[in-house]
Scaffold this motif. Structure first.
Motif, PDB file in Angstrom:
ATOM      1  N   ARG A 141      -7.712  -4.258  -1.021  1.00 43.91           N
ATOM      2  CA  ARG A 141      -6.871  -3.966   0.141  1.00 43.91           C
ATOM      3  C   ARG A 141      -7.548  -4.399   1.430  1.00 43.91           C
ATOM      4  O   ARG A 141      -6.907  -4.983   2.319  1.00 43.91           O
ATOM      5  CB  ARG A 141      -6.567  -2.461   0.165  1.00 43.91           C
ATOM      6  CG  ARG A 141      -5.593  -2.041   1.221  1.00 43.91           C
ATOM      7  CD  ARG A 141      -5.183  -0.608   1.014  1.00 43.91           C
ATOM      8  NE  ARG A 141      -6.306   0.304   0.959  1.00 43.91           N
ATOM      9  CZ  ARG A 141      -6.987   0.720   2.030  1.00 43.91           C
ATOM     10  NH1 ARG A 141      -6.652   0.288   3.229  1.00 43.91           N
ATOM     11  NH2 ARG A 141      -8.001   1.552   1.914  1.00 43.91           N
ATOM     12  N   THR A 158       0.823  -1.210   0.000  1.00 43.45           N
ATOM     13  CA  THR A 158       0.000   0.000   0.000  1.00 43.45           C
ATOM     14  C   THR A 158       0.859   1.262   0.000  1.00 43.45           C
ATOM     15  O   THR A 158       0.495   2.272  -0.620  1.00 43.45           O
ATOM     16  CB  THR A 158      -0.957   0.029   1.214  1.00 43.45           C
ATOM     17  OG1 THR A 158      -0.210  -0.115   2.423  1.00 43.45           O
ATOM     18  CG2 THR A 158      -1.971  -1.094   1.126  1.00 43.45           C
ATOM     19  N   ALA A 170      -3.374  -6.585  -0.630  1.00 44.63           N
ATOM     20  CA  ALA A 170      -2.782  -5.303  -1.006  1.00 44.63           C
ATOM     21  C   ALA A 170      -1.849  -5.420  -2.203  1.00 44.63           C
ATOM     22  O   ALA A 170      -1.711  -4.482  -2.980  1.00 44.63           O
ATOM     23  CB  ALA A 170      -2.022  -4.722   0.187  1.00 44.63           C
TER      24      ALA A 170
END
Length: 447
Positions: A160, A26, A165
Motif C-alpha cells: 500500500r 484500501t 493498493a
C-alpha cells in the motif's frame, strides 16, 4: 510501472484523483476485513451468549497481534514511501525485507507464549467462569495463526505504501471470502462450534499470506529477498519512529478492550456480549474511514519525501472534509437502525440488544469527529512526526478511554460503560487539533 514512473504519478497527479484511486482498494480491503471479523460474531451468535462473548474477549488478543503487524508494517511502509519519494530505492528494499522478517519472528513469539499461558491469559482477558471454556477453544486456535497474521499485515501495508493498493486488496479480499465461506461450514456442518470460527479465521489468514507474497513479486513492486535483510540500529529506529503510533493505537485498543470486558462483566455475560457486538459494528463503520485515510498515506509519504508540502496539506484537508460528510451519514443511519443492527448478531437475547443499542447510539453522536482524529494521526505518522502521532494514536483508546472506563461505571453504572467511548472521542479531538495544526503551519511556511 517501474519505480520512476510511480514517482511521477505520485507527485504530479491531481490530489483528489490520486487519493481516490488509492483509497478505493484500501476501503474495500478494510471493509472486507472488518466484515469477516463481524462474520465470526454473527455465526457464533447463533450458538449462545457465552460463545458470542468469548469472541469479543479474544478480540483483545487479536488486537495485539494486529498491533505488532501494523507496527512493523507501518514502520517499514512509511520509511519505504519516503525513500521511494527521494529515489533511494536500495534503502527501501532493505527496509521491506527487515520489516517482514521481524514481523514473522514476533508472531512466533506471541504464539508460543500465548499457548503456554493459555488459561491464565484467558482469565486475564476478562473471561467469567461460564465463558472461560469457549474463550480457550477460540483463543488456542487463533494463536497458531499469529505469525501469518503479523506478516500478512506487513506485506499488505508495504504494498500500500508503494502505491500498489490494488495488489494488497487482492490478498486481503480473497482471504476474507474464504473465511466467510468456511465459518458456517465448520461451525454448523462439521459441528466444531466456536473452534470452527477460529479455524476458518486462521486458514483464511494463511491463504492471504501466500497471496500477498505472490502480489509482492508482481512487476514494479519491491520483492522481499532474504539477501536484503540487514537488521541494524538504523532500520530498527526507523521502524520504531514510523510504527510506534500504530503500536500505541492498536496495543491500547487491546488494553481498552480488556478493561471494557472487565467493566461490562460486572453486569453479566449479556453486557459483555452487547459491548462486543457494538465494538464489531463500530469497527466496520470505522474501517471505511481508515481505508480512505490509508489511501492518503502513500501520497503523504511520497510528497513529503519529495518536499512537496503543499500537496500534503491539500491531501489532508481533502480527506478530512469528505470523511466528515461520510461519517455524518453513517452515524445517522446507525443511530436510527441501532436495535436492528445489534439484533442481527443476537436476536434471541433482549438484554444483549438493549445494552448494544444504547452503546451504539452514544457512539454515533461523536463518530464524525473521527474524521479529523484518524486523518491527523495518519498524516503525522507518514511524515515521521512520531511523538505527536503517538500521542494522537494513544488518546482515543488509551490516554482518555482507560481512565474513563475505570471511573465512569462507578458513578453511572452500566451507562458509564456505554458512554465511555463517546466521552473519550470528544477529549481526543480537543487534544489532536492543536497538535495537527502546528505541523500544517510548519509545512505552509516551508512550501
Amino acid at each position: 510501472m517501474n519505480q520512476e514512473e510511480k514517482f511521477i504519478q505520485m507527485t504530479t497527479t491531481p490530489i483528489p484523483k490520486l487519493i481516490c484511486s488509492l483509497a478505493v482498494p484500501t476501503i474495500i480491503s478494510m471493509l472486507v476485513t472488518s466484515f469477516y471479523n463481524m462474520v465470526d460474531t454473527f455465526f457464533v451468535g447463533k450458538l449462545d451468549t457465552q460463545s458470542t462473548a468469548a469472541v469479543g474477549i479474544v478480540f483483545s488478543v487479536m488486537a495485539i497481534i494486529q498491533a505488532i503487524g501494523f507496527f512493523f508494517g507501518h514502520g517499514s511502509g512509511n520509511y519505504i514511501s519516503r525513500k521511494l519519494g527521494s529515489k533511494e530505492f536500495d534503502e527501501a528494499e532493505t527496509m521491506a525485507a527487515d520489516g517482514f522478517v521481524l514481523a514473522i519472528c514476533s508472531g512466533v513469539v506471541i504464539a508460543v507464549l500465548g499457548l503456554i499461558f493459555l488459561n491464565p491469559l484467558s482469565l486475564a482477558l476478562g473471561s467469567t467462569p461460564t465463558i472461560l471454556p469457549y474463550t480457550k477453544q477460540y483463543l488456542g486456535v487463533i494463536l497458531i495463526g499469529a505469525p501469518f497474521m503479523t506478516s500478512s499485515l506487513v506485506l499488505n501495508n508495504q504494498l500500500r505504501f508503494q502505491g500498489r493498493a490494488s495488489f494488497a486488496m487482492i490478498g486481503i479480499v480473497i482471504g476474507a471470502v474464504l473465511n466467510i465461506i468456511l465459518d458456517p461450514l465448520l461451525i454448523f456442518v462439521f459441528d466444531l462450534g466456536v473452534s470452527g470460527a477460529a479455524i476458518a479465521t486462521v486458514f483464511s489468514q494463511f491463504c492471504s499470506f501466500l497471496l500477498l507474497i505472490l502480489m509482492s513479486r508482481k512487476s514494479g513492486s519491491i520483492v522481499i529477498r532474504m539477501k536484503n535483510v540487514k537488521i541494524n540500529l538504523h532500520f530498527i529506529t526507523e521502524i520504531i519512529r514510523g510504527g510506534i503510533p500504530s503500536l500505541c493505537r492498536q496495543g491500547l485498543a487491546s488494553i481498552a478492550s480488556i478493561c471494557l470486558n472487565h467493566a461490562a462483566g460486572g453486569y453479566g455475560d449479556a453486557a459483555i456480549a452487547g459491548m462486543s457486538i457494538v465494538t464489531r459494528i463500530s469497527m466496520f463503520a470505522n474501517s471505511a474511514l481508515i481505508g480512505f485515510g490509508q489511501g492518503f498515506q502513500p501520497v503523504c509519504g511520497f510528497n513529503y519525501g519529495a518536499k512537496l508540502y503543499k500537496r500534503v496539506r491539500e491531501g489532508f484537508y481533502f480527506c478530512v472534509k469528505y470523511a466528515f460528510i461520510f461519517l455524518v451519514v453513517v452515524s445517522t443511519l446507525c443511530g436510527v437502525f441501532a436495535p436492528r443492527l445489534v439484533s442481527l448478531f443476537r436476536k434471541e437475547d433482549l438484554e444483549v440488544i438493549t445494552v448494544g443499542t444504547a452503546a451504539l447510539r452514544f457512539q454515533c453522536f461523536t463518530f464524525p469527529l473521527s474524521a479529523w482524529i484518524v486523518v491527523s494521526n495518519m498524516m503525522l505518522q507518514s511524515i515521521g512526526k512520531a511523538v505527536k502521532a503517538s500521542v494522537v494514536a494513544a488518546a482515543r483508546q488509551g490516554i482518555f478511554f482507560i481512565p474513563l472506563i475505570l471511573i465512569l461505571p462507578h458513578f453511572l453504572g452500566l451507562t458509564g460503560v456505554e458512554i465511555c467511548q463517546t466521552v473519550s472521542d470528544v477529549c481526543t479531538l480537543v487534544l489532536s487539533v492543536p497538535l495537527t495544526l502546528s505541523v500544517l503551519k510548519e509545512m505552509a511556511v516551508d512550501s
